[in-house]
Design a protein around this motif. Structure first.
Motif, PDB file in Angstrom:
ATOM      1  N   UNK B  23     -35.864  27.283  35.916  1.00 12.96           N
ATOM      2  CA  UNK B  23     -36.834  26.242  35.529  1.00 12.96           C
ATOM      3  C   UNK B  23     -37.922  26.083  36.587  1.00 12.96           C
ATOM      4  N   UNK B  25     -40.474  26.993  37.993  1.00 11.51           N
ATOM      5  CA  UNK B  25     -41.771  27.680  38.011  1.00 11.51           C
ATOM      6  C   UNK B  25     -42.671  26.971  37.002  1.00 11.51           C
ATOM      7  N   UNK B  26     -43.887  26.609  37.411  1.00 13.13           N
ATOM      8  CA  UNK B  26     -44.742  25.831  36.511  1.00 13.13           C
ATOM      9  C   UNK B  26     -44.904  26.467  35.131  1.00 13.13           C
ATOM     10  N   UNK B  27     -45.014  27.784  35.068  1.00 13.77           N
ATOM     11  CA  UNK B  27     -45.169  28.451  33.767  1.00 13.77           C
ATOM     12  C   UNK B  27     -43.922  28.251  32.915  1.00 13.77           C
ATOM     13  N   UNK B  29     -41.709  25.828  33.224  1.00 10.84           N
ATOM     14  CA  UNK B  29     -41.649  24.416  32.859  1.00 10.84           C
ATOM     15  C   UNK B  29     -42.534  24.183  31.638  1.00 10.84           C
ATOM     16  N   UNK B  30     -43.753  24.727  31.673  1.00 12.33           N
ATOM     17  CA  UNK B  30     -44.685  24.582  30.549  1.00 12.33           C
ATOM     18  C   UNK B  30     -44.099  25.208  29.282  1.00 12.33           C
ATOM     19  N   UNK B  32     -40.886  25.637  28.543  1.00  9.49           N
ATOM     20  CA  UNK B  32     -39.789  24.792  28.057  1.00  9.49           C
ATOM     21  C   UNK B  32     -40.328  23.543  27.370  1.00  9.49           C
ATOM     22  N   UNK B  33     -41.352  22.937  27.952  1.00 11.15           N
ATOM     23  CA  UNK B  33     -41.940  21.738  27.347  1.00 11.15           C
ATOM     24  C   UNK B  33     -42.508  22.051  25.977  1.00 11.15           C
TER      25      UNK B  33
END
Lengths: 109, 109
Positions: B23, B25-27, B29-30, B32-33
């Motif tokens: 999870x 890593x900003x990419x 996270x994006x 998953x969101x």
DNA sequence: ATTATTAATCGCAATATTGCAATATAAAGT
DNA sequence: ACTTTATATTGCAATATTGCGATTAATAAT
């Protein structure tokens, strides 16, 4: 290359990634668990507890501190580490938001 | 060197580290969101949504899948990705255990 | 002043991650 | 069979992480 494109993501996404990255290592999970259990911890305790060299523990502590998850206060010869409550709460809220968003979804492909 | 000493940690600590690393890593996270928001997602949607190349998105999806956080089902030409509920719940419980342990502590150094 | 004690930093080798262009694979439509 | 559409894989360069020995810094005790 090899450089994460932080500029295309939101501030929140980048913050959460930094915090999670700091936790995402078994040694740092063990360190955090130990700090939570004992409330406060010094580097030497963790060296004895986990089976890692002192410089290694020190570096992991530094990373946790950089992410803001813990704070260290000089206490004579040693340094007293503890959870940094505001950041810890920030993480807790981000994660619970994450989990809440999925909460009631069940259908899948 | 450069190899994490997984053998000196518990199975739980290693499992949690693997999930959080996926999870963290900003990419991702994006991604998953987006999956949570839309319930299901295909790779192409994510390429359009985030500003990353298709192979990059594909690789991030693979890492999330390797960690068990998402699952992909072939749906004709495309692949339908969604949250893998059992693992997601495992993560939720691990994290809430983490947070609960600290919950009422306030004293610090 | 000298010596422990404790922790941080430096330097290094091994390995892992990141992002993408180029290419490959595989199903669907014509 | 051929083309389109959607995704995966490969290969590569740039960068980051991991762990530790050696060293340094800084306080405490004698």
């Amino acid at each position: 290359m090899g450089l994460t494109k932080t500029e295309i993501f939101t501030e929140e996404q980048n913050r959460l990634a930094v915090m999670l990255k700091a936790i995402a290592h078994p040694a740092r999970i063990a360190i955090l668990q130990e700090i939570i259990k004992s409330n406060t911890c010094i580097c030497g305790d963790l060296v004895d507890e986990l089976g890692l060299a002192q410089p290694t523990i020190s570096q992991h502590l530094k990373e946790l501190k950089n992410a803001g998850l813990i704070q260290g206060t000089i206490d004579g010869v040693s340094v007293c580490y503890c959870i940094n409550t505001p950041v810890w709460n920030e993480l807790r809220e981000q994660m619970s938001g994450f989990f809440a968003a999925f909460d009631r979804k069940v259908t899948c492909c």
